[in-house]
Design a protein around this motif. Structure first.
Motif, mmCIF file in Angstrom:
data_model
loop_
_atom_site.group_PDB
_atom_site.id
_atom_site.type_symbol
_atom_site.label_atom_id
_atom_site.label_comp_id
_atom_site.label_asym_id
_atom_site.label_seq_id
_atom_site.Cartn_x
_atom_site.Cartn_y
_atom_site.Cartn_z
ATOM 1 N N MET A 1 0.836 -1.202 0.000
ATOM 2 C CA MET A 1 0.000 0.000 0.000
ATOM 3 C C MET A 1 0.866 1.245 0.000
ATOM 4 O O MET A 1 1.804 1.350 0.765
ATOM 5 C CB MET A 1 -0.865 0.006 1.262
ATOM 6 C CG MET A 1 -2.005 0.989 1.173
ATOM 7 S SD MET A 1 -2.287 1.866 2.740
ATOM 8 C CE MET A 1 -1.123 3.191 2.625
ATOM 9 N N SER A 2 0.575 2.154 -0.866
ATOM 10 C CA SER A 2 1.179 3.473 -0.762
ATOM 11 C C SER A 2 0.242 4.436 -1.452
ATOM 12 O O SER A 2 -0.551 4.058 -2.307
ATOM 13 C CB SER A 2 2.563 3.494 -1.393
ATOM 14 O OG SER A 2 2.539 4.059 -2.668
ATOM 15 N N HIS A 4 0.689 7.208 -3.404
ATOM 16 C CA HIS A 4 1.340 8.151 -4.307
ATOM 17 C C HIS A 4 0.658 8.201 -5.667
ATOM 18 O O HIS A 4 1.221 8.723 -6.613
ATOM 19 C CB HIS A 4 2.810 7.771 -4.485
ATOM 20 C CG HIS A 4 3.665 8.217 -3.348
ATOM 21 N ND1 HIS A 4 4.949 8.621 -3.487
ATOM 22 C CD2 HIS A 4 3.377 8.339 -2.044
ATOM 23 C CE1 HIS A 4 5.439 8.955 -2.317
ATOM 24 N NE2 HIS A 4 4.491 8.789 -1.433
ATOM 25 N N GLU A 247 12.315 -3.574 -9.326
ATOM 26 C CA GLU A 247 11.441 -4.133 -8.292
ATOM 27 C C GLU A 247 10.696 -5.360 -8.848
ATOM 28 O O GLU A 247 10.522 -6.361 -8.164
ATOM 29 C CB GLU A 247 10.424 -3.091 -7.824
ATOM 30 C CG GLU A 247 11.044 -1.865 -7.167
ATOM 31 C CD GLU A 247 11.573 -2.160 -5.776
ATOM 32 O OE1 GLU A 247 11.023 -3.039 -5.106
ATOM 33 O OE2 GLU A 247 12.561 -1.505 -5.374
ATOM 34 N N TYR A 265 14.244 -29.683 -3.141
ATOM 35 C CA TYR A 265 13.549 -30.304 -2.019
ATOM 36 C C TYR A 265 12.745 -31.514 -2.488
ATOM 37 O O TYR A 265 12.824 -32.600 -1.910
ATOM 38 C CB TYR A 265 12.619 -29.257 -1.393
ATOM 39 C CG TYR A 265 11.904 -29.698 -0.155
ATOM 40 C CD1 TYR A 265 12.533 -29.649 1.083
ATOM 41 C CD2 TYR A 265 10.595 -30.153 -0.208
ATOM 42 C CE1 TYR A 265 11.872 -30.043 2.225
ATOM 43 C CE2 TYR A 265 9.925 -30.554 0.930
ATOM 44 C CZ TYR A 265 10.572 -30.498 2.147
ATOM 45 O OH TYR A 265 9.915 -30.898 3.265
ATOM 46 N N PHE A 307 22.854 -26.450 -6.774
ATOM 47 C CA PHE A 307 23.975 -25.905 -6.016
ATOM 48 C C PHE A 307 24.602 -24.686 -6.680
ATOM 49 O O PHE A 307 25.148 -23.837 -5.996
ATOM 50 C CB PHE A 307 25.031 -26.996 -5.773
ATOM 51 C CG PHE A 307 24.603 -27.970 -4.713
ATOM 52 C CD1 PHE A 307 24.661 -27.630 -3.379
ATOM 53 C CD2 PHE A 307 24.097 -29.213 -5.058
ATOM 54 C CE1 PHE A 307 24.241 -28.510 -2.391
ATOM 55 C CE2 PHE A 307 23.677 -30.098 -4.087
ATOM 56 C CZ PHE A 307 23.749 -29.748 -2.746
ATOM 57 N N GLN A 316 20.638 -10.363 -3.277
ATOM 58 C CA GLN A 316 19.689 -9.406 -3.833
ATOM 59 C C GLN A 316 20.264 -8.739 -5.088
ATOM 60 O O GLN A 316 19.537 -8.433 -6.022
ATOM 61 C CB GLN A 316 19.375 -8.343 -2.783
ATOM 62 C CG GLN A 316 18.026 -7.712 -2.980
ATOM 63 C CD GLN A 316 17.737 -6.660 -1.928
ATOM 64 O OE1 GLN A 316 18.086 -5.497 -2.090
ATOM 65 N NE2 GLN A 316 17.105 -7.082 -0.851
ATOM 66 N N SER A 397 6.865 -1.432 -4.844
ATOM 67 C CA SER A 397 8.114 -1.442 -4.070
ATOM 68 C C SER A 397 8.059 -2.630 -3.124
ATOM 69 O O SER A 397 6.999 -2.967 -2.621
ATOM 70 C CB SER A 397 8.285 -0.137 -3.281
ATOM 71 O OG SER A 397 7.417 -0.104 -2.182
ATOM 72 N N ASN A 398 9.193 -3.298 -2.934
ATOM 73 C CA ASN A 398 9.155 -4.439 -2.020
ATOM 74 C C ASN A 398 10.433 -4.511 -1.189
ATOM 75 O O ASN A 398 11.330 -3.713 -1.323
ATOM 76 C CB ASN A 398 8.911 -5.737 -2.773
ATOM 77 C CG ASN A 398 10.021 -6.100 -3.711
ATOM 78 O OD1 ASN A 398 11.053 -6.583 -3.292
ATOM 79 N ND2 ASN A 398 9.845 -5.868 -5.016
#
Lengths: 398, 181
Positions: A1-2, A4, A247, A265, A307, A316, A397-398
């Motif tokens: 939520m923002s 703008h 983003e 997994y 791997f 990131q 944005s996160n």
């Protein structure tokens, strides 16, 4: 939520200009015709090799297209905001799905070469008799028709509704797509699981694994997201989708990481339970793939599919820069290896035995699917321009 | 004579999350570093508006996870290879038993990462904390209901009781109050 939204103006509609394709469409169509043409020769001169090669290429592209339908469905089922800008490309990837019904026909013709149970009579094998309620030709045809019908129904509805919303902007499309999205997840899950049982696990009807459907799904979803990343990067390099920023790449990269872990997994769980229980009819699958030259392929798959990309995707910095594209290419190559190691050892248990039909089936089906994708790409706007959540996706944005 | 109390900082209330976000951007651009926003719910994009940058939580978690993997490796290999080799379920006790140990490695990696996350988070947020000066401000109790606040601390090098008060009012803050320690 923002809050703008007052600072952002809706972007202009963008249609892909066919002149940016260069000769790509012709090249892909040529590859399709050439690849399928050479494979057709294989159909007559080396039918068994052709059948396995065709199944390998078919399974590779089919799983990726199914993965794209999973992602499209998921965005609608969860009312996702982040994905609106890239969702049209997911939809375009799913639009090739109905064509697999056509490409499936050669496999049906070659069924006796692929699936050993096909021509066995009741009484020939007690193990098959016990499974004959499921493994019989009539039910096999019905199931295959079912997969293609439901995949076509969900994928075409989601894509058509989304394009219809470009024109009228009606919110009712969003509600209908949410319903189809929720159903679509079930359709993809059941289709990819049972298609995997029928077409790939059925290569050895003695063998069974309850993880099989999830294993295929894990590989499909991860590689499909990788393909989406590459498609978006390609479109951006042509000057489109300028509103897609790092983003969005970050989120797509997180999904690639998640499914890299999930694949490992599931793949390991499948391996360990079979290895630990040590029952011959189960271990035969890994016995073939962990001996002779297949051993190198299996080891490389474990390293290359998990791997190597895992620590790279963990950072990131990878997910937010151009390096994500290299990882995406790598994951697509590893999915190719995965499907190869699933299909071909069933024909060549004594070791790796390459065939030109492996290559030409891949080029043929890949070319055809690429050509069909481009044909849909130029027809509609490059993002759902009147989706009610579009602004939320732009200011992500996160 | 009034008791002497140290000044903690200046607090201001805002109308909405949007107003708070805009104000935060201006406080950030004014060059303050010792300040915080307080809201009833998480506001997406606030980290950017405050200029916080990337959290360094990931580093302790990575180290914690690596220690977990190492612990599990030693916990399984030392008995199996060294001090108590034993054949279980017909499996060998050399390196080929590795697949049987993966679940333990996985679980301990996850467990250690999770513990590190929790404890690093507590340390980074200086928790648990039994006293905080902002609660001396009566109005601040609305932070769990409908209040959006910015508090600039007095220990910030740029802090000035009059200038910061003027800035908070200029960016749209109301009820600007001096908070005592």
């Amino acid at each position: 939520m923002s809050d703008h939204s007052h600072e952002i103006t809706p972007p202009e509609p963008e249609k892909f200009d066919a002149k940016h394709l260069g000769g790509l469409q012709q090249i892909l169509l040529g590859a399709a015709v050439g690849g399928i043409g050479v494979s057709a020769i294989g159909f007559f001169v080396a039918r068994q090799q052709f059948a396995f090669s065709w199944l390998f290429a078919f399974a590779y592209f089919f799983t990726i297209a199914c993965g794209a339908l999973f992602w499209t469905s998921l965005q609608h089922a969860t009312d996702s905001e982040w994905s609106v800008l890239v969702r049209r490309q997911m939809e375009n990837l799913t639009r090739v799905l109905p064509w697999f019904a056509l490409l499936f026909l050669p496999l049906l013709v070659c069924a006796p070469f692929l699936w050993k149970w096909w021509n066995l009579q009741p009484g020939d094998d007690a193990l098959l008799d016990a499974k004959s309620g499921y493994l019989n030709q009539t039910f096999f045809y019905c199931r295959a028709a079912g997969y293609f019908f439901f995949l076509w129904w969900v994928s075409s509805t989601l894509a058509k509704r989304s394009i219809a919303q470009d024109a009228d902007g009606a919110a009712k499309h969003t509600y209908v797509m949410r319903k189809f999205g929720i159903g679509g997840i079930v359709v993809v899950a059941l289709s990819i699981s049972f298609a995997g049982f029928d077409w790939l696990m059925g290569l050895d009807y003695h063998w069974f694994s309850t993880m099989w459907g999830v294993y295929l799904f894990a590989g499909a979803a991860g590689s499909s997201m990788s393909l989406l990343v590459l498609v978006i990067t390609w479109l951006k390099s042509k000057g489109y989708l300028k509103t897609v920023n790092n983003e969005h790449y970050h989120i797509m990269g997180k999904f690639m990481l998640a499914f890299t872990i999930f694949w490992a997994y599931i793949g390991f769980s499948q391996y360990m339970l079979i290895w630990y229980a040590n029952i011959p009819e189960e271990t035969i699958y890994f016995r073939i793939r962990n001996t002779e030259s297949w051993w190198y392929f299996s080891q490389f798959l474990v390293i290359g599919r998990f791997f190597l990309p895992f620590p790279v995707l963990l950072m990131q910095a990878t997910k937010k820069t151009k390096y994500i594209n290299y990882v995406a290419v790598w994951i697509l190559l590893m999915q190719l290896l995965d499907v190869y190691v699933i299909v071909l050892p069933a024909l060549h248990p004594t070791g790796f035995s390459p065939s030109m039909f492996d290559l030409f089936s891949f080029i043929g089906i890949g070319g055809l699917m690429g050509w069909l994708f481009l044909r849909n790409l130029v027809k509609s706007n490059l993002f759902p321009m009147r989706d009610p959540r579009l602004l939320g996706s732009i200011k992500l944005s996160n | 004579m009034a008791e002497y109390r140290k000044i903690y900082g200046l607090g201001a209330q805002f109308e909405s999350a949007a107003a708070l976000m805009k104000a935060a951007e201006k406080i950030r651009d004014a060059g303050f570093s010792k300040w915080d926003v307080h809201t009833p719910f998480p506001v997406h994009g606030m980290d950017k508006a405050m200029g916080l940058g990337k959290s360094w939580l990931s580093t302790p978690v990575l180290i914690g996870g690596a220690i977990g993997t190492l612990t599990a490796t030693l916990l399984t290999f030392i008995p199996s290879w060294g001090i108590y080799p034993m054949i279980v379920h017909g499996k060998p006790f050399n390196w080929a038993t590795l697949p049987a140990f993966f679940p333990i490695m996985f679980e301990l990696t996850v467990l250690f990462s999770a513990f590190t996350t929790v404890f690093a988070l507590l340390i980074m947020n200086q928790l648990p904390k039994w006293y905080h000066p902002v609660f001396n401000w009566e109005r601040f109790s609305r932070v769990t209901d409908d209040g959006f606040f910015i508090v600039v601390e007095a220990r910030d090098a740029k802090f000035s009781e009059t200038k910061t008060r003027a800035l908070l009012e200029e960016v749209g803050g109301s009820h600007v109050t001096l908070i005592h320690d």
